[in-house]
Design a protein around this motif. Structure first.
Motif, PDB file in Angstrom:
ATOM      1  N   ARG A   1      18.655  -2.529 -16.570  1.00  0.00           N
ATOM      2  CA  ARG A   1      19.729  -2.109 -17.479  1.00  0.00           C
ATOM      3  C   ARG A   1      19.159  -1.415 -18.708  1.00  0.00           C
ATOM      4  N   LEU A   2      18.133  -2.014 -19.328  1.00  0.00           N
ATOM      5  CA  LEU A   2      17.559  -1.447 -20.545  1.00  0.00           C
ATOM      6  C   LEU A   2      16.816  -0.129 -20.285  1.00  0.00           C
ATOM      7  N   MET A   3      16.369   0.080 -19.056  1.00  0.00           N
ATOM      8  CA  MET A   3      15.711   1.339 -18.688  1.00  0.00           C
ATOM      9  C   MET A   3      16.717   2.394 -18.230  1.00  0.00           C
ATOM     10  N   GLY A   4      17.992   2.030 -18.228  1.00  0.00           N
ATOM     11  CA  GLY A   4      19.018   2.968 -17.786  1.00  0.00           C
ATOM     12  C   GLY A   4      19.083   3.136 -16.281  1.00  0.00           C
ATOM     13  N   LEU A   5      18.680   2.100 -15.551  1.00  0.00           N
ATOM     14  CA  LEU A   5      18.596   2.189 -14.090  1.00  0.00           C
ATOM     15  C   LEU A   5      19.630   1.345 -13.359  1.00  0.00           C
TER      16      LEU A   5
ATOM     17  N   GLN B   1      12.619   9.751 -13.531  1.00  0.00           N
ATOM     18  CA  GLN B   1      12.291  10.773 -14.524  1.00  0.00           C
ATOM     19  C   GLN B   1      11.807  12.086 -13.896  1.00  0.00           C
ATOM     20  N   ARG B   2      11.692  12.102 -12.579  1.00  0.00           N
ATOM     21  CA  ARG B   2      11.160  13.277 -11.889  1.00  0.00           C
ATOM     22  C   ARG B   2      12.235  13.912 -11.012  1.00  0.00           C
ATOM     23  N   PRO B   3      12.080  15.205 -10.726  1.00  0.00           N
ATOM     24  CA  PRO B   3      13.066  15.855  -9.860  1.00  0.00           C
ATOM     25  C   PRO B   3      12.934  15.410  -8.404  1.00  0.00           C
ATOM     26  N   SER B   4      14.072  15.351  -7.726  1.00  0.00           N
ATOM     27  CA  SER B   4      14.102  15.032  -6.295  1.00  0.00           C
ATOM     28  C   SER B   4      15.244  15.820  -5.659  1.00  0.00           C
TER      29      SER B   4
ATOM     30  N   GLU C   1      -4.538  -1.660   5.585  1.00  0.00           N
ATOM     31  CA  GLU C   1      -5.253  -1.314   6.810  1.00  0.00           C
ATOM     32  C   GLU C   1      -4.276  -1.018   7.943  1.00  0.00           C
ATOM     33  N   CYS C   2      -3.172  -1.732   7.973  1.00  0.00           N
ATOM     34  CA  CYS C   2      -2.144  -1.500   8.995  1.00  0.00           C
ATOM     35  C   CYS C   2      -1.448  -0.160   8.748  1.00  0.00           C
ATOM     36  N   VAL C   3      -1.121   0.123   7.509  1.00  0.00           N
ATOM     37  CA  VAL C   3      -0.453   1.383   7.173  1.00  0.00           C
ATOM     38  C   VAL C   3      -1.380   2.558   7.440  1.00  0.00           C
ATOM     39  N   GLY C   4      -2.629   2.427   7.039  1.00  0.00           N
ATOM     40  CA  GLY C   4      -3.604   3.491   7.269  1.00  0.00           C
ATOM     41  C   GLY C   4      -3.161   4.803   6.643  1.00  0.00           C
ATOM     42  N   ARG C   5      -3.446   5.892   7.330  1.00  0.00           N
ATOM     43  CA  ARG C   5      -3.076   7.227   6.849  1.00  0.00           C
ATOM     44  C   ARG C   5      -1.891   7.804   7.616  1.00  0.00           C
ATOM     45  N   ASP C   6      -1.373   7.013   8.575  1.00  0.00           N
ATOM     46  CA  ASP C   6      -0.361   7.594   9.450  1.00  0.00           C
ATOM     47  C   ASP C   6       0.953   6.826   9.522  1.00  0.00           C
ATOM     48  N   ALA C   7       1.049   5.668   8.874  1.00  0.00           N
ATOM     49  CA  ALA C   7       2.276   4.867   8.924  1.00  0.00           C
ATOM     50  C   ALA C   7       2.859   4.650   7.530  1.00  0.00           C
ATOM     51  N   GLY C   8       2.450   5.496   6.596  1.00  0.00           N
ATOM     52  CA  GLY C   8       2.889   5.397   5.217  1.00  0.00           C
ATOM     53  C   GLY C   8       1.797   5.928   4.314  1.00  0.00           C
ATOM     54  N   ILE C   9       1.843   5.533   3.057  1.00  0.00           N
ATOM     55  CA  ILE C   9       0.863   6.009   2.083  1.00  0.00           C
ATOM     56  C   ILE C   9       0.320   4.819   1.295  1.00  0.00           C
ATOM     57  N   VAL C  10      -1.005   4.724   1.256  1.00  0.00           N
ATOM     58  CA  VAL C  10      -1.688   3.700   0.478  1.00  0.00           C
ATOM     59  C   VAL C  10      -2.161   4.355  -0.813  1.00  0.00           C
ATOM     60  N   VAL C  11      -1.796   3.772  -1.943  1.00  0.00           N
ATOM     61  CA  VAL C  11      -2.189   4.321  -3.243  1.00  0.00           C
ATOM     62  C   VAL C  11      -3.169   3.356  -3.910  1.00  0.00           C
ATOM     63  N   PRO C  12      -3.947   3.838  -4.879  1.00  0.00           N
ATOM     64  CA  PRO C  12      -4.888   2.941  -5.563  1.00  0.00           C
ATOM     65  C   PRO C  12      -4.168   1.743  -6.183  1.00  0.00           C
ATOM     66  N   TYR C  13      -4.886   0.645  -6.259  1.00  0.00           N
ATOM     67  CA  TYR C  13      -4.347  -0.621  -6.748  1.00  0.00           C
ATOM     68  C   TYR C  13      -3.631  -0.459  -8.095  1.00  0.00           C
ATOM     69  N   LEU C  14      -2.370  -0.850  -8.123  1.00  0.00           N
ATOM     70  CA  LEU C  14      -1.496  -0.836  -9.289  1.00  0.00           C
ATOM     71  C   LEU C  14      -1.363   0.529  -9.965  1.00  0.00           C
ATOM     72  N   ASP C  15      -1.571   1.599  -9.213  1.00  0.00           N
ATOM     73  CA  ASP C  15      -1.383   2.945  -9.759  1.00  0.00           C
ATOM     74  C   ASP C  15       0.081   3.336  -9.559  1.00  0.00           C
ATOM     75  N   LEU C  16       0.893   3.038 -10.559  1.00  0.00           N
ATOM     76  CA  LEU C  16       2.336   3.249 -10.453  1.00  0.00           C
ATOM     77  C   LEU C  16       2.683   4.728 -10.366  1.00  0.00           C
ATOM     78  N   GLU C  17       1.940   5.575 -11.067  1.00  0.00           N
ATOM     79  CA  GLU C  17       2.182   7.022 -11.003  1.00  0.00           C
ATOM     80  C   GLU C  17       1.971   7.540  -9.582  1.00  0.00           C
TER      81      GLU C  17
ATOM     82  N   VAL D   1      10.704  -2.108 -10.334  1.00  0.00           N
ATOM     83  CA  VAL D   1      11.592  -1.532 -11.343  1.00  0.00           C
ATOM     84  C   VAL D   1      10.852  -0.458 -12.156  1.00  0.00           C
ATOM     85  N   GLN D   2       9.600  -0.708 -12.491  1.00  0.00           N
ATOM     86  CA  GLN D   2       8.829   0.277 -13.254  1.00  0.00           C
ATOM     87  C   GLN D   2       8.603   1.564 -12.459  1.00  0.00           C
ATOM     88  N   ILE D   3       8.345   1.422 -11.162  1.00  0.00           N
ATOM     89  CA  ILE D   3       8.177   2.609 -10.309  1.00  0.00           C
ATOM     90  C   ILE D   3       9.509   3.342 -10.189  1.00  0.00           C
ATOM     91  N   ALA D   4      10.603   2.609 -10.086  1.00  0.00           N
ATOM     92  CA  ALA D   4      11.928   3.244 -10.060  1.00  0.00           C
ATOM     93  C   ALA D   4      12.130   4.076 -11.315  1.00  0.00           C
TER      94      ALA D   4
END
Length: 192
Positions: free
Chosen positions: A77-81, A51-54, A138-154, A43-46
């Motif tokens: 609901r409280l975040m307007g989502l 808040q960003r353009p898409s 390790e399964c996702v790697g660099r070619d089956a998605g994107i791995v981001v730093p631990y709990l880096d929501l941004e 929900v926080q990532i949503a």
């Protein structure tokens, strides 16, 4: 054994049932609503993505239930989502929801090797996940998605919008994800 069984028009039906526009980009999540799955981060990532353009509307769809569903519904609901975060609870046929995903977001803090990522990959859906949260990075790697730093929501929000903006990259990663699953993780191969 992995399967892609399900209704061929499930993607459109799920979107219609949930009030998701046909052109929307759907970020999926799945699991019991508990500490290790960290659905509150979903929900926080949503919220960050909203808040960003898409290029098109981005909706978030979580399949799975638990005691926290009321809290997450309240947070959304409280975040307007309320119109872009869909928490459908436990489902007897979750595969039909997986067909609606464009991307799978694994928000787990700790998850040894979640089958939900493999199921999403079987449908050609790439994943975004956190490093150091279990075996899926390790399964996702660099070619089956994107791995981001631990709990880096941004960075997770950045990764979602990168794949939302580039359908060719997302499809390519989804194809690799599917190939990896069937080559290494189907029970006919991994548990023969």
């Amino acid at each position: 054994e992995l399967t892609q069984a399900g209704e061929p028009d499930a993607r459109e039906r799920v979107k219609s049932e949930l009030g998701i526009p046909p052109e929307a980009f759907v970020v999926g999540g799945c699991g019991t609503l508990n500490w290790s799955k960290s659905a509150e981060l979903f929900v926080q990532i949503a919220h960050l993505v909203a808040q960003r353009p898409s290029r098109r509307p981005v909706h978030f769809l979580w399949v799975g239930g638990g005691n926290a569903i009321k809290l997450l519904t309240r947070d959304a609901r409280l975040m307007g989502l309320s119109k872009v975060v869909h928490l459908v609870g436990d489902q007897s046929r979750p595969a039909r929801y997986f067909r609606a995903f464009d991307l799978f977001l694994l928000t787990s803090r700790e998850d040894s090797f979640p089958r939900v990522c493999l199921e999403a990959a079987a449908y050609g859906v790439p994943s975004v996940c956190f490093a150091s949260a279990g075996g899926i990075p390790e399964c996702v790697g660099r070619d089956a998605g994107i791995v981001v730093p631990y709990l880096d929501l941004e960075r997770a929000a950045d990764a979602i919008l990168t794949l939302e903006a580039d359908d060719d990259l997302r499809r390519s990663m989804g194809t690799v994800a599917r190939e990896k699953v069937y080559a290494h993780h189907d029970t006919r191969v991994a548990a023969a």
